[in-house]
Scaffold this active site. Structure first.
Site, PDB file in Angstrom:
ATOM      1  N   HIS A 107      -7.333  40.242  16.179  1.00 28.83           N
ATOM      2  CA  HIS A 107      -7.948  42.054  15.941  1.00 28.83           C
ATOM      3  C   HIS A 107      -9.013  42.340  16.513  1.00 28.83           C
ATOM      4  CE1 HIS A 107      -9.488  45.569  13.400  1.00 28.83           C
ATOM      5  NE2 HIS A 107      -7.696  45.611  13.177  1.00 28.83           N
ATOM      6  N   ASP A 133       0.140  44.281  10.728  1.00 33.38           N
ATOM      7  CA  ASP A 133       1.560  44.102  11.820  1.00 33.38           C
ATOM      8  C   ASP A 133       2.829  42.957  11.778  1.00 33.38           C
ATOM      9  OD1 ASP A 133      -0.802  46.229  13.813  1.00 33.38           O
ATOM     10  OD2 ASP A 133       1.105  46.572  12.426  1.00 33.38           O
ATOM     11  N   HIS A 146      -1.708  48.755  19.121  1.00 33.48           N
ATOM     12  CA  HIS A 146      -2.469  49.406  17.722  1.00 33.48           C
ATOM     13  C   HIS A 146      -1.155  49.215  16.990  1.00 33.48           C
ATOM     14  CE1 HIS A 146      -4.357  51.575  14.940  1.00 33.48           C
ATOM     15  NE2 HIS A 146      -4.788  52.596  16.196  1.00 33.48           N
TER      16      HIS A 146
END
Ligand code: SDX
Length: 429
Positions: A306, A364, A265
């Site tokens: 994702h 990210d 995460h």
């Protein structure tokens, strides 16, 4: 809600009708509450196709790469809005009038200092403590100051809590950074905006002037904005579940921070830089791609894939643009880490495995490269993510507690042994 229903026939039993509720945008939902009366639970590990709540805050279309905050596309917000304005949009549902925007910014600035007793907490942490361990602790500790004034049934109290958290989390994050460097804390200033104050608290030397670099301030404002909210992700769902017990909102946000910390995460931005360092050079990329494709190898390309986006994460595109702007401003646009990331992205996006599984860079993938160029240690990256995500967490908490809600209590598929009688130790084999 809706008039439609789904018929479910189990074995030879009479079919039952399960109500279907329409969404304002996106998939409708099937209310499966009636199943318990039939002695069944739904089974959906990881909540891949489970809507745990109704929400009006953020909408994601993963196939189309769409992210809307209260209906506004993230691309437009990133280009035309700013972080505190997005905070107000998430909390109140509408873009603020100019006077409200100024008042909110002033209120946040006036709340950004942290009580000396919370500062005292940091003396208990060793200098190499992970910033997220300190940030989770310090955020939960805010409850010790405000627990008795917390009435989540009162709208003004909820908004005051929201402002306090949005104001104080960046100060706490900066304190984590300063503590890890053995440097004294730098208090927030009245004359700086949100991102400028954050930079000042992070990098200023006490007693010396600190000039905020406007490009870096804009970059942090955009990084916070891109991380502000993302529907029912793992950490937001954690905040909602903790909040459903009536827990103190500061404790709920700390719980969300703890969930965010994981490398699957919000910890992925840190993991991306660690992965790029481990790969070392573009020549070494291929074996790592092979490992990522090997089902027997737990290695994953961090910053890729994702649960919802099966196309490019729209935030990643904006983050990539910001990355180029910051590195150019800092004169490091030939940074080998960026070159490596771009090469890795190019190889992965052309590889059949990633194409077939619809694995793309997520938010990210590039954020860590920006933070590295600005001079942050890898261990601070998730704390930056948590700072940005605070308004999203608190907006979901507010949305839940401002209307009737039930305590979250999932059920299970029991796979253990059935009833058996206790055997005294003297009679055991
Ligand atoms: C964030 O939920 C949110 O909205 C999160 C977030 C937010 O803003 O809150 O967007 C922030 O957490 C972004 C994600 C950051 N994490 C990473 O970058 C870590 C690397 N990514 C993977 O661990 C994975 O993609 C997840 C955890 C992000 C998604 O998990 P899923 O959807 O449960 O993935 P999956 O395991 O079901 O993937 C489907 C397939 C699997 O292969 P098969 O079992 O079908 O053979 O794709 C493979 C996975 O093995 N896969 C990858 C991969 N990601 C998925 N293979 C190699 N590298 C990867 N990165």
């Amino acid at each position: 809600m809706g008039e439609r229903s789904a018929s479910l026939a189990i074995d030879s039993a009479e079919p039952i009708e399960l109500p279907i509720y329409p969404a304002s945008v996106g998939p409708a939902v099937i209310d499966v509450g009636a199943l318990t009366r039939l002695g069944y639970f739904t089974y959906d590990p990881g909540f891949v196709s489970t809507a745990a709540c109704a929400s009006a805050i953020t909408y994601i279309d993963g196939d189309a790469g769409v992210l809307l905050h209260r209906g506004y596309p993230i691309e437009q917000l990133a280009q035309q809005s700013d972080y505190l304005e997005l905070c107000q949009l998430l909390l109140n549902g509408e873009l603020p009038a100019a006077s409200d925007k100024r008042a909110f910014a002033d209120a946040i600035r006036s709340e950004s200092a942290v009580d000396g007793r919370i500062e005292g907490l940091f003396a208990g942490f060793q200098e190499d403590a992970h910033p997220m361990s300190m940030l989770c602790s310090a955020t939960a500790a805010l409850a010790s100051l405000y627990h008795d004034s917390m009435d989540s049934d009162d709208a003004d109290c909820r908004l005051a809590t929201a402002k306090r958290l949005i104001a104080k989390v960046p100060t706490l994050a900066a304190m984590c950074f300063r503590h890890s460097r053995g440097e004294p804390f730098v208090p927030p200033r009245e004359d700086l905006d949100y991102a400028g104050n954050f930079l000042h608290m992070m990098f200023a030397s006490p007693g010396k002037d600190y000039a905020v670099n406007p490009v870096l301030a804009r970059a942090f404002d955009r990084i916070f904005l891109l991380h502000a909210d993302h529907e029912q992700n793992a950490s937001t769902s954690t905040v909602r579940l903790a909040g459903s017990t009536g827990a103190n909102p500061y404790a709920c946000i700390a719980a969300g921070m703890a969930a965010l910390w994981g490398p699957s995460h919000g910890g992925a931005n840190e993991a991306v830089l660690n992965m790029l360092a481990e790969i070392g050079s573009p020549e070494n990329i291929d074996p790592y791609i092979a490992r990522a494709k090997d089902r027997d190898d737990p290695f994953r390309i961090m910053g890729f894939g994702h649960r919802v986006y099966k196309s490019y994460d729209p935030r990643a595109k904006v983050m990539q643009e910001t990355c180029h702007e910051v590195l150019a401003e800092l004169g490091v646009d030939h940074d080998p880490t960026l070159k490596m990331a771009q090469r890795l992205e190019q190889i992965a996006l052309e590889d059949e495995y990633f194409v077939e599984k619809r694995l793309y860079p997520n938010v990210d993938f590039y954020s860590g490269i920006i933070l590295k160029a600005i001079g942050l240690p890898v261990s601070m990256y998730t704390a930056i993510f948590a700072t940005g995500r605070t308004p999203g967490w608190i907006a979901h908490w507010m949305e839940m507690v401002s209307a009737p809600y039930k305590i979250g209590r999932p059920r299970q598929l029991y796979t253990g042994v059935g009833r058996r009688e206790y055997v005294p130790s003297a009679e055991r084999a």
